[in-house]
Write an enzyme that holds these catalytic residues in place. Structure first.
Site, mmCIF file in Angstrom:
data_model
loop_
_atom_site.group_PDB
_atom_site.id
_atom_site.type_symbol
_atom_site.label_atom_id
_atom_site.label_comp_id
_atom_site.label_asym_id
_atom_site.label_seq_id
_atom_site.Cartn_x
_atom_site.Cartn_y
_atom_site.Cartn_z
ATOM 1 N N GLY A 170 -8.113 0.485 2.814
ATOM 2 C CA GLY A 170 -9.128 1.045 1.932
ATOM 3 C C GLY A 170 -9.327 0.220 0.675
ATOM 4 O O GLY A 170 -10.457 -0.004 0.231
ATOM 5 N N THR A 258 -1.120 -5.270 1.207
ATOM 6 C CA THR A 258 -0.597 -4.353 2.210
ATOM 7 C C THR A 258 -0.078 -3.132 1.459
ATOM 8 O O THR A 258 0.085 -3.170 0.236
ATOM 9 C CB THR A 258 0.564 -5.000 2.985
ATOM 10 O OG1 THR A 258 1.557 -5.395 2.031
ATOM 11 C CG2 THR A 258 0.096 -6.214 3.777
ATOM 12 N N SER A 259 0.198 -2.050 2.181
ATOM 13 C CA SER A 259 0.687 -0.843 1.508
ATOM 14 C C SER A 259 2.186 -0.953 1.230
ATOM 15 O O SER A 259 2.983 -0.129 1.684
ATOM 16 C CB SER A 259 0.399 0.385 2.372
ATOM 17 O OG SER A 259 -0.845 0.897 2.032
ATOM 18 N N CYS A 403 -18.746 0.050 -12.304
ATOM 19 C CA CYS A 403 -18.780 -1.152 -13.141
ATOM 20 C C CYS A 403 -17.806 -0.932 -14.289
ATOM 21 O O CYS A 403 -17.529 0.201 -14.660
ATOM 22 C CB CYS A 403 -20.179 -1.453 -13.650
ATOM 23 S SG CYS A 403 -20.849 -0.269 -14.800
HETATM 24 P P1 NAD Z 1 -4.057 1.014 3.262
HETATM 25 O O1 NAD Z 1 -2.864 1.722 3.737
HETATM 26 O O2 NAD Z 1 -5.403 1.610 3.497
HETATM 27 O O3 NAD Z 1 -4.081 -0.464 3.857
HETATM 28 C C1 NAD Z 1 -2.935 -1.289 3.958
HETATM 29 C C2 NAD Z 1 -3.188 -2.286 5.079
HETATM 30 O O4 NAD Z 1 -2.078 -3.177 5.195
HETATM 31 C C3 NAD Z 1 -3.339 -1.598 6.441
HETATM 32 O O5 NAD Z 1 -4.569 -1.975 7.008
HETATM 33 C C4 NAD Z 1 -2.147 -2.091 7.231
HETATM 34 O O6 NAD Z 1 -2.436 -2.222 8.598
HETATM 35 C C5 NAD Z 1 -1.867 -3.426 6.576
HETATM 36 N N1 NAD Z 1 -0.473 -3.893 6.741
HETATM 37 C C6 NAD Z 1 0.673 -3.191 6.564
HETATM 38 N N2 NAD Z 1 1.733 -3.961 6.775
HETATM 39 C C7 NAD Z 1 1.271 -5.191 7.112
HETATM 40 C C8 NAD Z 1 1.893 -6.413 7.421
HETATM 41 N N3 NAD Z 1 3.216 -6.547 7.435
HETATM 42 N N4 NAD Z 1 1.103 -7.478 7.702
HETATM 43 C C9 NAD Z 1 -0.250 -7.383 7.700
HETATM 44 N N5 NAD Z 1 -0.889 -6.227 7.399
HETATM 45 C C10 NAD Z 1 -0.133 -5.150 7.083
HETATM 46 O O7 NAD Z 1 -3.836 0.768 1.704
HETATM 47 P P2 NAD Z 1 -4.900 0.310 0.612
HETATM 48 O O8 NAD Z 1 -5.635 1.507 0.140
HETATM 49 O O9 NAD Z 1 -5.664 -0.852 1.083
HETATM 50 O O10 NAD Z 1 -3.926 -0.131 -0.560
HETATM 51 C C11 NAD Z 1 -3.117 -1.290 -0.430
HETATM 52 C C12 NAD Z 1 -2.083 -1.358 -1.516
HETATM 53 O O11 NAD Z 1 -2.691 -1.627 -2.783
HETATM 54 C C13 NAD Z 1 -1.305 -0.062 -1.700
HETATM 55 O O12 NAD Z 1 0.041 -0.356 -1.955
HETATM 56 C C14 NAD Z 1 -1.941 0.563 -2.889
HETATM 57 O O13 NAD Z 1 -1.080 1.449 -3.531
HETATM 58 C C15 NAD Z 1 -2.258 -0.656 -3.723
HETATM 59 N N6 NAD Z 1 -3.361 -0.446 -4.658
HETATM 60 C C16 NAD Z 1 -3.662 -1.434 -5.530
HETATM 61 C C17 NAD Z 1 -4.710 -1.270 -6.424
HETATM 62 C C18 NAD Z 1 -5.094 -2.328 -7.392
HETATM 63 O O14 NAD Z 1 -5.936 -2.112 -8.213
HETATM 64 N N7 NAD Z 1 -4.583 -3.486 -7.328
HETATM 65 C C19 NAD Z 1 -5.436 -0.098 -6.439
HETATM 66 C C20 NAD Z 1 -5.100 0.877 -5.537
HETATM 67 C C21 NAD Z 1 -4.091 0.690 -4.642
#
Ligand code: NAD
Length: 549
Positions: A170, A258-259, A403
């Site tokens: 997401g 990744t999560s 934005c």
């Molecule tokens: P999500 O769970 O929707 O997506 C994570 C993706 O990583 C999945 O598609 C999964 O299949 C993939 N994945 C997991 N392990 C993997 C691996 N070893 N190799 C390759 N792919 C792998 O999560 P999301 O909503 O995309 O969020 C991702 C991360 O970013 C979370 O930890 C979230 O908390 C963090 N996050 C960051 C921000 C920011 O502003 N930087 C904002 C919100 C969330």
């Protein structure tokens, strides 16, 4: 639950007023299959971030919002409606507290124990607070982050550079488009083919490679030709990144989404996709160890690229923290994205301001886009973003826009939108909110408050004050969460959403909320000793008793 959920559109109310119709539509919108990652499990994004605790709670919230009066407030405790209290018309219609645990108990095993008993849920940031707008929500932040990186390191553009990252979920799904919007080339590793295909369909991703050799060929060709391109490859980041390093691929930027914040949501090496969730559920401790081991290898490779001169940063998913637990001693050799690129914006009260059109009509967002351009004609990067977003962002669920606006700007936009609702320029009300990842609403020492100038990274009074201020200022719904973004024990954060229904009362609330909410960012950063925040406070008349004392 078999029938897909979709928010009502148009001007016909299903609740008693727009003040309650708005949270109802936004709850439903969070679970729209176009928006949510796993709506059948109530999961919106970020691994396991949910909109409601369980289906009976979801239905009960809907029933209550449909009948709630203008002087009543619904209380939601970790996704479950627990009471309706008599308040007053300036009070929020919904107050939410999600995933909060007493600090000594704030860890994943304890959270999971309580979750399994049906006593809590993981609310992430905007999942449990009903203002997730799909991948666009993070696109602007990711775009800003890469733009700032390009400015600091590559003369203002990513043209001719290769960024390697992982995760097309997401949030992570925004990465390829954010890189190409900055004219760069992105190679994204994703283990789940469905996720990659979804990003292709929504135009966040350009191409899906057949295998790693094919992916490398495509991205290197594009890099040499200085042509913007994003390519995904299906595989495990803990295997592919070390392999890219071994092959000596010329990588300029490395990050990850990744999560990783939840070891059970990160796929360790050597485990098949099909076995992932079953294994994680049955043997969470063993799975956690394997996951952390893999993250350590993943981060070791990132450090290899760092040593080779690449720009490497943690993109707010706790990957460094988990890798360190997995034995990677140098995990914190590279910085988080906030101290590296975003903090100067926070000092101005800037952050991910967003709104959604409850009408469901994309024309309403087009009209608000024009209004933003008219309101801030001197802001060139904002104009570039609004134009690119209009052209390249496919809406998911209710049309929405994000934005980054700061203190002294957000309320102007909100008031203008409210006037547009009143005059009929917009066909129905809009909701105005933001991510919890904002300038003055979060304490998260691995992310938003990493490396604060005065060492106050872990002080969590600020998000609590933020929620209280928004409640006192007239927000329509206010939330306090724990653990969003970086996982249990690592963050506390607050959110607000305010409805612009075109009434004078909404105008008064909007003016206060959208002034006071970003003011918290200015206060927070003045208090921590940031000079830029002091300048902003002085220029824009923010009253700060201890400034200069
Ligand atoms: P999500 O769970 O929707 O997506 C994570 C993706 O990583 C999945 O598609 C999964 O299949 C993939 N994945 C997991 N392990 C993997 C691996 N070893 N190799 C390759 N792919 C792998 O999560 P999301 O909503 O995309 O969020 C991702 C991360 O970013 C979370 O930890 C979230 O908390 C963090 N996050 C960051 C921000 C920011 O502003 N930087 C904002 C919100 C969330």
């Amino acid at each position: 639950m078999t029938k897909p959920i979709r928010a009502a559109r148009g001007t016909q109310l299903t609740a008693r007023s727009w003040a309650t119709e708005a949270p109802l539509r936004m709850l439903h919108n969070n679970l729209d299959p176009e928006v949510a990652e796993r709506p059948e499990d109530l999961v919106v994004y970020g691994g396991t971030g949910k909109a409601a605790r369980d289906w009976p709670s979801f239905h009960a919230i809907g029933r209550e919002l449909s009948t709630l009066g203008g002087d009543e407030t619904l209380l939601v405790q970790s996704g479950r409606p627990v009471g309706v209290l008599r308040t007053h018309e300036w009070a929020p219609r919904v107050l939410l507290a999600n995933s909060n645990l007493v600090p000594d108990w704030a860890n994943w095993p304890e959270f999971r124990r309580l979750d399994a008993l049906g006593l809590t849920m993981y609310g992430q940031m905007t999942a449990g607070s009903w203002i997730y707008i799909g991948t666009q929500g993070i696109l602007q932040g990711t775009y800003e982050t890469f733009a700032e990186l390009a400015k600091q390191r590559f003369g203002g553009s990513l043209a001719g550079t290769l960024t390697v990252t992982a995760g097309l979920g997401g949030m992570g799904g925004a990465q390829p488009l954010a890189v190409t919007m900055n004219d760069g080339v992105a190679l994204v590793v994703e283990c789940d083919p469905h996720r990659a295909k979804r990003r292709l369909e929504t135009r966040y991703l350009d191409e899906l490679a057949d295998d790693l050799d094919d992916a490398i060929r495509r991205v290197i060709d594009a890099k040499r030709a200085r042509r913007a391109l994003s390519v995904a490859v299906i595989g495990n980041a803990a295997e592919i990144l070390p392999e890219l390093l071994r092959r000596g691929v010329e990588v300029d930027v490395v990050t990850d989404q990744t999560s990783a914040h939840d070891p059970l949501a990160y796929l360790p090496k050597g485990i098949e996709m099909d076995d992932w969730h079953d294994y994680a559920e049955k043997k969470p401790d063993e799975f956690t160890d394997r996951s952390r081991d893999s993250m350590a290898e993943h981060v070791d490779a990132m450090i290899g690229f760092l040593d080779a001169g690449a720009e490497v940063f943690d993109y707010g998913n706790s990957l460094r923290g988990e890798a360190k637990l997995g034995g990677c001693e140098r995990a914190f050799d590279f910085p988080g994205f906030v101290p590296a690129y975003i903090r100067p914006l926070f000092c101005e009260g800037k952050g991910p301001f967003r709104w959604a059109a409850l009408s469901g009509d994309p024309a309403d967002i087009a009209a608000t886009d024009r209004a933003i351009l008219e309101l801030f004609p001197e802001n060139e990067s904002l104009a570039r973003w609004i134009k690119l977003a209009g052209e390249r962002v496919a809406f998911q669920g209710l049309p929405a826009r994000i934005c980054w606006l700061g203190y002294g700007e957000r309320h102007l936009a909100g008031l203008r939108f409210n006037e547009m609702v009143a005059s009929g320029e917009l066909s129905a009300p809009v909701v105005i909110g933001r991510d919890h990842l904002d300038c003055g609403s979060v304490a998260s020492p691995y992310r938003e408050t990493e490396g604060m100038a005065d060492g106050s990274d872990a002080i969590a009074d600020w998000p609590l004050l933020n929620a209280l201020v928004n409640t006192a200022s007239g927000a329509s719904w206010v939330s306090i969460h724990h653990g969003g973004g970086v996982g249990m024990g690592r963050s506390i954060h607050a959110g607000q959403v305010t409805v612009a229904d075109g009434t004078p009362l909404a105008g008064q609330k909007i003016e206060r909320v959208l002034t006071n909410d970003p003011a918290m960012g200015v206060l927070r950063h003045v208090d921590a000793g940031y000079e830029r925040a002091e300048q902003v406070a002085a220029e824009r008349d923010v009253r700060i008793p201890m400034m200069g004392v």
